[in-house]
Design an enzyme around this catalytic site. Structure first.
Site, PDB file in Angstrom:
ATOM      1  N   SER A   1       0.828  -1.209   0.000  1.00 27.36           N
ATOM      2  CA  SER A   1       0.000   0.000   0.000  1.00 27.36           C
ATOM      3  C   SER A   1       0.861   1.258   0.000  1.00 27.36           C
ATOM      4  O   SER A   1       2.019   1.220   0.400  1.00 27.36           O
ATOM      5  CB  SER A   1      -0.940  -0.030   1.202  1.00 27.36           C
ATOM      6  OG  SER A   1      -0.186  -0.170   2.378  1.00 27.36           O
TER       7      SER A   1
ATOM      8  N   ASN B   1      -0.239   7.590   0.900  1.00 25.82           N
ATOM      9  CA  ASN B   1      -1.239   8.657   0.985  1.00 25.82           C
ATOM     10  C   ASN B   1      -2.584   8.224   1.587  1.00 25.82           C
ATOM     11  O   ASN B   1      -3.356   9.074   2.025  1.00 25.82           O
ATOM     12  CB  ASN B   1      -1.424   9.337  -0.383  1.00 25.82           C
ATOM     13  CG  ASN B   1      -1.958   8.408  -1.436  1.00 25.82           C
ATOM     14  OD1 ASN B   1      -1.964   7.194  -1.260  1.00 25.82           O
ATOM     15  ND2 ASN B   1      -2.412   8.957  -2.546  1.00 25.82           N
ATOM     16  N   TYR B   2      -2.872   6.935   1.572  1.00 26.31           N
ATOM     17  CA  TYR B   2      -4.051   6.398   2.287  1.00 26.31           C
ATOM     18  C   TYR B   2      -3.568   5.168   3.049  1.00 26.31           C
ATOM     19  O   TYR B   2      -3.901   4.038   2.683  1.00 26.31           O
ATOM     20  CB  TYR B   2      -5.154   5.994   1.311  1.00 26.31           C
ATOM     21  CG  TYR B   2      -5.951   7.132   0.739  1.00 26.31           C
ATOM     22  CD1 TYR B   2      -7.097   7.595   1.386  1.00 26.31           C
ATOM     23  CD2 TYR B   2      -5.577   7.737  -0.449  1.00 26.31           C
ATOM     24  CE1 TYR B   2      -7.847   8.631   0.847  1.00 26.31           C
ATOM     25  CE2 TYR B   2      -6.322   8.777  -0.988  1.00 26.31           C
ATOM     26  CZ  TYR B   2      -7.452   9.216  -0.337  1.00 26.31           C
ATOM     27  OH  TYR B   2      -8.189  10.236  -0.866  1.00 26.31           O
TER      28      TYR B   2
ATOM     29  N   ASP C   1      11.695  -6.733  -3.587  1.00 23.39           N
ATOM     30  CA  ASP C   1      11.828  -7.695  -4.691  1.00 23.39           C
ATOM     31  C   ASP C   1      11.762  -9.123  -4.172  1.00 23.39           C
ATOM     32  O   ASP C   1      11.128  -9.990  -4.767  1.00 23.39           O
ATOM     33  CB  ASP C   1      13.175  -7.504  -5.413  1.00 23.39           C
ATOM     34  CG  ASP C   1      13.144  -6.283  -6.318  1.00 23.39           C
ATOM     35  OD1 ASP C   1      12.129  -5.561  -6.305  1.00 23.39           O
ATOM     36  OD2 ASP C   1      14.151  -6.050  -7.017  1.00 23.39           O
TER      37      ASP C   1
ATOM     38  N   GLU D   1      -2.206  -0.254  -9.257  1.00 25.99           N
ATOM     39  CA  GLU D   1      -2.870   1.057  -9.381  1.00 25.99           C
ATOM     40  C   GLU D   1      -1.783   2.093  -9.186  1.00 25.99           C
ATOM     41  O   GLU D   1      -1.188   2.192  -8.115  1.00 25.99           O
ATOM     42  CB  GLU D   1      -3.976   1.168  -8.333  1.00 25.99           C
ATOM     43  CG  GLU D   1      -4.971   2.260  -8.646  1.00 25.99           C
ATOM     44  CD  GLU D   1      -4.717   3.527  -7.857  1.00 25.99           C
ATOM     45  OE1 GLU D   1      -4.211   4.493  -8.476  1.00 25.99           O
ATOM     46  OE2 GLU D   1      -4.997   3.551  -6.653  1.00 25.99           O
TER      47      GLU D   1
ATOM     48  N   CYS E   1      -3.435  10.075  -6.386  1.00 24.00           N
ATOM     49  CA  CYS E   1      -3.210   9.619  -7.762  1.00 24.00           C
ATOM     50  C   CYS E   1      -4.277  10.194  -8.681  1.00 24.00           C
ATOM     51  O   CYS E   1      -4.033  10.445  -9.854  1.00 24.00           O
ATOM     52  CB  CYS E   1      -3.197   8.096  -7.826  1.00 24.00           C
ATOM     53  SG  CYS E   1      -4.674   7.348  -7.175  1.00 24.00           S
TER      54      CYS E   1
ATOM     55  N   GLU F   1       4.009  14.175 -13.277  1.00 26.85           N
ATOM     56  CA  GLU F   1       3.048  14.133 -12.173  1.00 26.85           C
ATOM     57  C   GLU F   1       3.708  14.733 -10.941  1.00 26.85           C
ATOM     58  O   GLU F   1       4.603  14.123 -10.355  1.00 26.85           O
ATOM     59  CB  GLU F   1       2.662  12.673 -11.896  1.00 26.85           C
ATOM     60  CG  GLU F   1       1.677  12.527 -10.765  1.00 26.85           C
ATOM     61  CD  GLU F   1       1.405  11.082 -10.373  1.00 26.85           C
ATOM     62  OE1 GLU F   1       2.296  10.235 -10.492  1.00 26.85           O
ATOM     63  OE2 GLU F   1       0.276  10.823  -9.918  1.00 26.85           O
TER      64      GLU F   1
ATOM     65  N   ARG G   1     -11.650   8.439  -6.868  1.00 22.50           N
ATOM     66  CA  ARG G   1     -11.808   6.978  -6.881  1.00 22.50           C
ATOM     67  C   ARG G   1     -13.207   6.554  -6.432  1.00 22.50           C
ATOM     68  O   ARG G   1     -13.790   5.644  -6.993  1.00 22.50           O
ATOM     69  CB  ARG G   1     -10.762   6.373  -5.947  1.00 22.50           C
ATOM     70  CG  ARG G   1     -10.887   4.911  -5.641  1.00 22.50           C
ATOM     71  CD  ARG G   1      -9.644   4.439  -4.914  1.00 22.50           C
ATOM     72  NE  ARG G   1      -9.280   5.334  -3.828  1.00 22.50           N
ATOM     73  CZ  ARG G   1      -9.234   4.984  -2.535  1.00 22.50           C
ATOM     74  NH1 ARG G   1      -9.536   3.764  -2.168  1.00 22.50           N
ATOM     75  NH2 ARG G   1      -8.878   5.847  -1.605  1.00 22.50           N
TER      76      ARG G   1
END
Ligand code: G3H
Length: 476
Positions: A153, A156-157, A217, A252, A286, A379, A439
């Site tokens: 995750s 930002n959230y 990884d 995402e 995003c 961005e 979203r």
């Protein structure tokens, strides 16, 4: 005293034997909030291996028992909301109101996810419906879990976008290895403290913390991981996709969402949607609106009105609930400032902004940005908005689609047919007509094309991505 937060394995919070800790720095006062464990590869191995047996028992547990535990977790999150929100605010610099909202949105997310899965029924097909098929053959098509899901995750959230992976995985009978963004990892510990209070079986959820560069990884290509669900930056997402050989993955990633403004748009409504779309949480979403493509005939009016609104934006510290807060870290602020400096040098008109105090970048608005400037394409993940003037719908569509990203887009016009015509040509997961890019609501499918992602999020789609069909074929 500074707390060393533990990771979570076998239903317990434990300290890593690596002895390595990562300091988490508050984005707005630069104090050390706490430290998280940098676990070793061997500890990751143990955590992943332990999910295997636990997952089988969990998948075999009555759905209503799994549902009951998840619903209890939703209740517990509401009880713990203030404590968790406090950490979200301190760790990722989200305003107090938004931090609390993030936790309550998450409780709702869990409850809806439970209901969604409960109402997913097995399907059936008859062999007789295919030419030459037998009416004595029936298939029962079930949905079964994939096994162990790796949930990664973003900062930002740290609660909502974590649970957006954990809840669908768990209700469907998967086990989860949860690797939060390092900045966001203490909020994740708080989230799992509430999970721990509910009484889930051990080893169906392991929280592992550490630097992505050390264990990222290793865990992603681990044989014990059956599916990866990732939200984060496009560069990491692209890199992760190299581990997707025979392993399902949903990504995402970033965006450069355009707001296309036609000359017949309701300008006041458009301004208010662009303002909240572009600047809330300082643009660290995003789905933030990251460029305005406006018809030249209304560009002066739009840019004047946007300028007035940007000048009015509240700026400050998260506890005071302003719109603009300091960015997540110094590197992020340096990058955004670099883009601003570059855009000024490239000759765009600076309408408001270009002011910085530590990680706090004041909201910045540019007019007359052109497609040869970096800000037209990159961005920022910060409060900087370029206005690009266009001569036609076709030009707006062309510039919108020339981006490497394709998450969402907004189209503002009072002519519905025109809106649909533009929307159909935009290369993005969703196009919002007369509304900001976002979203939610969380049961809508959410996806990006090109470098914005792979696969689909959103409650029902996330469940689908974490399960597969299994057919029982009955030959009568
Ligand atoms: O940062 C990416 C999130 O999925 C955006 O969610 O539109 O609710 O802010 P949001």
């Amino acid at each position: 005293e500074i707390t060393n937060y533990k990771y979570y394995v076998g239903g317990q919070f434990v300290q890593s034997t690596s002895g390595n800790l990562i300091e988490i720095i508050c984005p707005y006062d630069q104090s050390v909030i706490g430290r998280v464990q940098a676990i070793s590869k061997e500890e990751a191995d143990v955590a992943i291996a332990a999910t295997k047996a636990a997952q089988k028992v969990w998948a075999d547990t009555d759905l209503f028992k799994r549902a009951d535990l998840l619903n209890k977790w939703a209740d517990q999150l509401e009880i713990d909301a203030e404590e968790i929100a406090q950490m979200i605010m301190r760790e990722v610099g989200k305003t107090w109101n938004d931090a609390v909202k993030e936790v309550t949105r998450t409780a709702e997310f869990i409850r809806y996810t439970v209901q969604e899965f409960i109402h997913t029924n097995d399907a059936a097909m008859s062999g007789a419906n295919y030419p030459g098929g037998s009416k004595n053959k029936f298939a029962i098509i079930k949905r079964i879990p994939l096994g162990t899901v790796l949930a990664i995750s973003p900062f930002n959230y740290p609660v909502n976008l974590s649970v957006a992976k954990l809840a669908p995985a768990l209700i469907a009978g998967n086990a989860v290895v949860f690797k939060p963004a390092t900045q966001g990892a203490i909020s994740a510990v708080k989230l799992i403290e509430s999970f721990d209070k509910v009484g889930f079986p051990a080893d169906i959820l392991q929280l592992i913390t550490g630097k992505g560069s050390d264990i990222g990884d290793y865990v992603s290509e681990h044989d014990g991981i059956d599916m990866i669900s990732f939200t984060g930056g496009a560069t990491t997402g692209r890199h992760l996709s190299s581990f997707s050989t025979m392993k399902p993955m949903v990504l995402e990633l970033g965006g450069k969402d355009p707001a296309i403004v036609c000359e017949d748009a309701d300008i006041d409504k458009t301004v208010s949607e662009i303002m909240s779309g572009a600047f809330s949480y300082s643009g660290q979403r995003c789905t933030a609106i990251k460029r305005v493509l406006v018809h030249a005939t209304v560009a002066d009016e739009l840019s004047e009105k946007l300028k007035v609104e940007v000048e009015k934006l509240s700026v400050g510290m998260p506890i005071d609930n302003p719109v603009i807060v300091p960015l997540i870290n110094e590197g992020a602020a340096d990058y955004v400032q670099g883009l601003i400096t570059d855009t000024i040098a490239a000759g765009a008109e600076l309408l408001v902004g270009n002011k910085r105090e530590d990680n706090l970048i004041y909201p910045t608005l540019f007019d007359h940005v052109t497609t040869d400037m970096r800000l037209a394409w990159e961005e920022p993940f910060g409060p900087v908005l370029p206005i690009i003037r266009v001569a036609s719908d076709d030009e707006a569509i062309e510039i919108a689609n020339a981006s490497e990203y394709g998450l969402q887009a907004s189209v503002f016009t009072q002519n519905f047919s025109r809106a649909v015509a533009i929307a159909e040509k935009i290369e993005a997961g969703s196009v919002q007509i007369n509304g900001r890019t976002e979203r939610g609501p969380d049961h809508f499918p959410f996806l990006g094309v090109k470098n914005s992602g792979m696969g689909v999020h959103g409650i029902s789609r996330t469940i689908e991505s974490m399960t597969r069909e299994k057919l029982l074929i009955i030959n009568v």
